[in-house]
Scaffold this motif. Structure first.
Motif, PDB file in Angstrom:
ATOM      1  N   VAL A  29       0.849  -1.180   0.000  1.00  0.00           N
ATOM      2  CA  VAL A  29       0.000   0.000   0.000  1.00  0.00           C
ATOM      3  C   VAL A  29       0.890   1.237   0.000  1.00  0.00           C
ATOM      4  CG1 VAL A  29      -1.738   1.280   1.296  1.00  0.00           C
ATOM      5  CG2 VAL A  29      -1.822  -1.207   1.237  1.00  0.00           C
ATOM      6  N   SER A  30       0.595   2.152  -0.909  1.00  0.00           N
ATOM      7  CA  SER A  30       1.339   3.396  -0.970  1.00  0.00           C
ATOM      8  C   SER A  30       0.434   4.518  -0.467  1.00  0.00           C
ATOM      9  CB  SER A  30       1.804   3.681  -2.400  1.00  0.00           C
ATOM     10  OG  SER A  30       2.442   4.942  -2.433  1.00  0.00           O
ATOM     11  N   ALA A  31       0.539   4.783   0.826  1.00  0.00           N
ATOM     12  CA  ALA A  31      -0.313   5.802   1.439  1.00  0.00           C
ATOM     13  C   ALA A  31       0.039   7.195   0.932  1.00  0.00           C
ATOM     14  CB  ALA A  31      -0.177   5.740   2.957  1.00  0.00           C
ATOM     15  N   LEU A  32       1.313   7.449   0.700  1.00  0.00           N
ATOM     16  CA  LEU A  32       1.730   8.769   0.241  1.00  0.00           C
ATOM     17  C   LEU A  32       1.161   9.060  -1.155  1.00  0.00           C
ATOM     18  CD1 LEU A  32       3.342  11.275   0.893  1.00  0.00           C
ATOM     19  CD2 LEU A  32       5.372  10.161  -0.059  1.00  0.00           C
ATOM     20  N   THR A  33       1.211   8.075  -2.032  1.00  0.00           N
ATOM     21  CA  THR A  33       0.644   8.249  -3.375  1.00  0.00           C
ATOM     22  C   THR A  33      -0.860   8.476  -3.289  1.00  0.00           C
ATOM     23  OG1 THR A  33       2.346   6.790  -4.265  1.00  0.00           O
ATOM     24  CG2 THR A  33       0.430   7.186  -5.649  1.00  0.00           C
ATOM     25  N   ALA A  34      -1.538   7.703  -2.459  1.00  0.00           N
ATOM     26  CA  ALA A  34      -2.988   7.857  -2.291  1.00  0.00           C
ATOM     27  C   ALA A  34      -3.318   9.236  -1.743  1.00  0.00           C
ATOM     28  CB  ALA A  34      -3.525   6.769  -1.374  1.00  0.00           C
ATOM     29  N   LEU A  35      -2.569   9.698  -0.766  1.00  0.00           N
ATOM     30  CA  LEU A  35      -2.803  11.021  -0.184  1.00  0.00           C
ATOM     31  C   LEU A  35      -2.612  12.115  -1.235  1.00  0.00           C
ATOM     32  CD1 LEU A  35      -3.329  12.827   2.285  1.00  0.00           C
ATOM     33  CD2 LEU A  35      -0.853  12.785   2.701  1.00  0.00           C
ATOM     34  N   ARG A  36      -1.544  12.017  -1.999  1.00  0.00           N
ATOM     35  CA  ARG A  36      -1.297  13.033  -3.035  1.00  0.00           C
ATOM     36  C   ARG A  36      -2.433  13.068  -4.057  1.00  0.00           C
ATOM     37  NH1 ARG A  36       5.078  11.641  -3.666  1.00  0.00           N
ATOM     38  NH2 ARG A  36       5.791  12.919  -1.926  1.00  0.00           N
ATOM     39  N   ARG A  37      -2.919  11.892  -4.468  1.00  0.00           N
ATOM     40  CA  ARG A  37      -4.028  11.851  -5.426  1.00  0.00           C
ATOM     41  C   ARG A  37      -5.279  12.491  -4.842  1.00  0.00           C
ATOM     42  NH1 ARG A  37      -3.947   5.856  -8.141  1.00  0.00           N
ATOM     43  NH2 ARG A  37      -1.909   6.047  -9.121  1.00  0.00           N
TER      44      ARG A  37
END
Length: 171
Positions: A29-37
């Motif tokens: 899971v890439s939380a940072l990528t999800a947050l940025r999106r």
């Protein structure tokens, strides 16, 4: 440490814990990528971040597998209760065929054994009470002796924790 290196470390460390079906319970899971999106666009898809797969597996577990595990536990409890109830009933059924006179005689035959057990119980309780009183008195006396002798044994009791005082340095 970059992403492929982290992935390799996790896969190497988690390999012994993986199920034979593979890594269906392990999610990258890439939380940072999800947050940025989500910051850029609230309606943005989270595909490619690992969240959709994780949420689907979590939903499947909560709706299906957890229920199966809970039902299995409830089934095992009911089986134990049923077995215990069956044993109790099987012990009681033969008593239904006996007359009241026979049952009263059986009770009268067993009564001395119960009286003996009651006597043993009472003796144990008295012995426990006596030992409790003796030990508590011994502990209280020992503590009182220790407190009363502190005046004379204080220096010896706390010798290790006293600081070294050099008389010349003190002056």
């Amino acid at each position: 440490m970059h992403i492929p290196k982290i992935r390799q470390v996790f896969q190497a460390n988690l390999k012994p814990d993986l199920t034979p079906e593979g890594d269906r319970r392990i999610f990258e899971v890439s939380a940072l990528t999800a947050l940025r999106r989500k910051i850029k666009d609230r309606a943005a898809s989270l595909s490619g971040t690992g969240f959709p797969e994780f949420l689907n597996a979590l939903d499947n577990f909560l709706n299906q597998e957890k229920a199966i595990a809970e039902f299995k536990q409830a089934y095992q409890v009911t089986q134990r209760v049923s077995h215990h109830l069956e044993q109790t009933i099987n012990r009681r059924i033969p008593l239904l065929d006996e007359t009241i006179v026979n049952l009263k005689q059986k009770i009268a035959d067993i009564t001395p054994e119960f009286d003996q057990l009651q006597t043993i119980k009472t003796n144990f309780q008295q012995e426990i009470e006596e030992i409790k009183q003796q030990e508590s008195q011994a502990i209280a006396n020992s503590f009182a002796d220790y407190i009363m002798s502190l005046e004379t044994t204080f220096a010896a009791d706390f010798l290790d924790s006293q600081p070294e005082i050099n008389y010349n340095d003190f002056l």
